[in-house]
Design a protein around this motif. Structure first.
Motif: not given
Length: 150
Positions: A23-25, A38-40, A55-59
């Motif tokens: 989930g990224k918001g 968590c990273s989202g 949001r699409n590149t960073h975990n």
């Protein structure tokens, strides 16, 4: 308001938002609640305050690698990240929380790769929540500072 303070406000505005793996918001299609892993949560809040859209590149691993190291707990500022590694994988960041001051951390927690629905999140109390210690979870591996402008 500084970008760092606005970031903290954005993170805290999502208290109790449900956890969802990946989930990224985005909003849940049934309830319209935002969902986060968590990273989202970190990448959504940073974008909300004018930071890069990661949001699409960073975990969690990318946050560890691309943010400025904070060498000592005494140097942590509100808005800095606290990262944790997985069991048996001391070099693999698997979880991130946001330090809000006084050793307190906030983040999307309690879920995992099987937390895919709101029912899953509710069953395991997986949501954005607060913990009173940096070491609420074993295996703290490092701390990082986001690239705030101010």
């Amino acid at each position: 308001m500084s970008q760092r303070n606005a970031f903290l406000v954005a993170v805290l505005s999502q208290m109790h938002a449900p956890y969802r793996w990946g989930g990224k918001g985005e909003r849940d299609s049934v309830t319209s609640q935002r969902v986060f892993d968590c990273s989202g949560l970190v990448t959504w809040a940073l974008r909300e305050v004018g930071g890069p859209d990661w949001r699409n590149t960073h975990n969690t691993d990318a946050l560890l690698a691309q943010c400025i190291p904070v060498p000592r707990v005494e140097e942590l500022l509100p808005g800095d990240l606290v990262l944790y590694h997985g069991k048996g994988a001391p070099l693999d960041a698997e979880h991130v929380m946001v330090h809000v001051g006084g050793g307190v951390v906030v983040g999307a927690s309690g879920g995992g790769s099987t937390t895919l629905t709101l029912a899953d999140a509710e069953k395991s109390n997986a949501c954005v929540k607060v913990f009173g210690s940096l070491d609420y979870r074993a295996r703290r591996m490092g701390m990082r500072r986001l690239p705030f402008r101010s």
